[in-house]
Design an enzyme around this catalytic site. Structure first.
Site, short mmCIF file in Angstrom:
data_model
loop_
_atom_site.label_atom_id
_atom_site.label_comp_id
_atom_site.label_asym_id
_atom_site.label_seq_id
_atom_site.Cartn_x
_atom_site.Cartn_y
_atom_site.Cartn_z
N TYR A 90 4.20 -7.79 2.90
CA TYR A 90 4.86 -6.78 2.75
C TYR A 90 4.65 -5.50 3.97
O TYR A 90 4.41 -6.28 4.98
CB TYR A 90 4.61 -6.07 1.22
CG TYR A 90 5.36 -4.94 0.61
CD1 TYR A 90 6.60 -5.12 0.43
CD2 TYR A 90 4.65 -3.65 0.70
CE1 TYR A 90 7.41 -4.30 0.14
CE2 TYR A 90 5.61 -2.61 0.18
CZ TYR A 90 7.03 -2.96 0.05
OH TYR A 90 7.49 -1.72 -0.49
N LYS A 163 8.69 -6.30 -2.71
CA LYS A 163 8.25 -5.75 -3.57
C LYS A 163 8.12 -6.60 -4.83
O LYS A 163 7.11 -6.59 -5.53
CB LYS A 163 9.08 -4.44 -3.91
CG LYS A 163 8.30 -3.25 -4.66
CD LYS A 163 7.32 -2.64 -3.58
CE LYS A 163 6.73 -1.37 -4.11
NZ LYS A 163 6.09 -0.72 -3.16
#
Length: 554
Positions: A90, A163
């Protein structure tokens, strides 16, 4: 179905972990080396290969290849090395991958909703072959404001996929029960529009009625087809993000991490700070420097805490001051965004402070805030003079410079401690090594949303909450704060991410209890703690010898 299809199905594939009997049953005898390995052995080899990658971006690419080949192995790697790999899968590495997404496109694990073909929304979802009880979570982005790098159109698809990966690794959300969505409404990124290999809609970003209609159709369709799913919105532009959330929070099970999650993790740091100072929420004075969606979302969460502590909504709003690029937000400013309006100060109240624009330092001296938050991306904005003025106003100010990366942070924590004589209670938006000052070791907690949103999502799913309420967000924030011991000098305000799965379980329990208290829970459990544990998917191969049925799902 070809006999080797299981080797190309990331959900069913076990690679060298298939037993000889399973290989025969599946018709893949001779398609793998003779050795039969455990998942742990596979993970050790894969981790060693990962360590040989020359950059974080190459590690991202390698992990993506593992994910496409063997889902269980991918999440085994991620779960076992979560604190190390979180910045790889991420922020910040995903930002680099997004810039190259169209150039390096191979396959996709997402659904694409085009503003030019709104009638395709339902067919797109139905192509997954999932029923109304098969989906717990959908993450959608229109990629207008990606992690501080701006508008990346369809390239922003990986923000939704990343996510979801964190949701699974950190909180055990079943990866077979999630969907990533990109809303392709065009892009204003001329670099993309001029690239021959760009894969998105080749026109300027659409706004106004057509945009709102698309979002409405997306919400209606997703909620109808998957009525139990939490609808997570990610990296929408400031005005769209707030408008969508405010207009739909009472209609759908909707959550915006940039506004609500970021606000709640700031609440966690503030909860810890107040445990040190002994102060009440209702008595706090908050200054937010950088009054965009994220900063105002933080103000909203602190406002809710003040009200819960006994302040009226009007009293709470009077204890919050927002500063944007035009200075202190006042009610005589033209074109104030709707999200800033509740906190705009009457010009008559502050006219004696300065002529014209009222800057940060002047506001600090006048207000004497107990909490100062920075979300401005203005590097060095919290100067020595600002920090000293803050420390002159109160004995133990809570100071949260949250902009990242390091090049954009408002003040380095080491400077903040030195300029405040060690009195500032600091958490930051970047990872910071422990700091030695006047014989005390200060641990600086990182305000990382991953500490909060995975557990919030899990608690919402387990409770079947119809909506995400302010009390659920506050409960999540308190649960995160409860995981740190602030009694020692220099203690962190926020926990580390090393024990994120256990932390997420605790957050989920608190959120589910708050949902029940608020009357929005639709599922009750005799033993909530056990229910949360049971709901957490584990990266292990099924113990039985029967392979799960193959699903036609992206």
């Amino acid at each position: 179905m070809t006999t080797d299809s299981v080797l190309h199905d990331r959900r069913r594939n076990r690679g060298t972990a298939f037993t000889l009997e399973q290989r025969a049953e599946l018709g893949i005898t001779g398609r793998l080396p003779s050795a039969v390995e455990s998942l742990d052995q596979q993970a050790a080899r894969a981790y060693a290969q990962l360590q040989k990658q020359p950059s974080d971006l190459q590690k991202y690419v390698y992990l993506n290849a593992v994910h496409n080949r063997n889902q269980v192995l991918y999440f085994k790697l991620l779960t076992d090395h979560l604190s190390e790999l979180l910045p790889v899968v991420y922020d910040p590495t995903v930002g680099q991958a997004i810039k190259q997404w169209s150039d390096t496109f191979r396959d996709s694990r997402a659904i694409y909703v085009s503003i030019d073909r709104p009638d395709d929304i339902e067919a797109s979802f139905k192509s997954l072959g999932l029923g109304p009880d098969d989906v717990d979570l959908i993450v959608v982005s229109d990629a207008q404001e990606i992690l501080g790098i701006g508008d990346w159109g369809v390239n922003g698809t990986d923000i939704s996929i990343g996510k979801l990966a964190v949701y699974t690794a950190a909180a055990g959300i079943d990866p077979d029960r999630v969907i990533a969505v990109n809303l392709d409404v065009g892009t204003d990124n001329e670099q993309l529009l001029n690239k021959p290999d760009y894969l998105g809609n080749r026109h300027a970003r659409v706004s106004g009625e057509r945009y709102d209609d698309l979002v409405d159709r997306y919400l209606q369709t997703a909620a109808r087809l998957f009525p139990n799913a939490l609808l997570h919105f990610e990296d929408f532009g400031p005005s769209n993000a707030r408008r969508i959330l405010v207009g739909n929070a009472d209609k759908y099970r909707i959550f915006n991490d940039d506004m609500q999650g970021t606000g709640a993790i700031v609440m966690s740091a503030a909860f810890s700070g107040l445990r040190i100072t002994g102060g009440r929420w209702a008595d706090q004075r908050l200054v937010v420097f950088g009054a965009g969606t994220a900063g105002t979302g933080m103000a909203d969460q602190i406002h809710a805490a003040m009200v819960r502590d006994g302040a009226s909504p009007e009293e709470a709003a009077r204890n919050i001051w927002l500063i944007d690029k035009r200075g202190l937000v006042t009610d005589d400013m033209a074109g104030l965004p709707d999200y800033q309006q509740p906190y705009a100060r009457p010009r008559s109240e502050v006219s004696s402070w300065a002529q014209g624009e009222i800057d940060l330092l002047t506001t600090i001296k006048q207000v004497k805030p107990t909490i100062l938050i920075g979300t401005s991306t203005v590097p060095g904005a919290f100067t020595q003079e600002v920090v000293r003025a803050l420390a002159d106003g109160v004995e133990r100010p809570i100071l949260l410079p949250l902009s990242n990366p390091t090049s954009q942070i408002e003040v380095m924590p080491s400077d903040a401690l030195r300029w405040s004589d060690g009195r500032a209670l600091v958490a930051s938006g970047i990872p910071v090594a422990p700091i030695e000052y006047n014989g005390v070791t200060y641990t600086i907690g990182q305000a990382n949303n991953a500490l909060l949103y995975p557990g919030l999502g899990l608690g919402t799913i387990v409770s079947g909450a119809k909506h995400v309420t302010d009390n659920m967000l506050l409960a999540a924030a308190e649960a995160v704060a409860s995981q740190v011991d602030v009694s020692a000098p220099g203690a962190a305000l926020l926990p580390p991410v090393e024990n994120l799965r256990a932390s997420s379980a605790s957050v989920a329990v608190a959120v589910a209890r708050a949902a029940e208290k608020d009357g929005v829970a639709t599922q009750s459990h005799e033993n909530l703690i056990q229910a949360v544990q049971d709901a957490m998917w584990q990266p292990v191969y099924p113990s039985d010898d029967v392979m799960p049925a193959e699903k036609e799902q992206s």
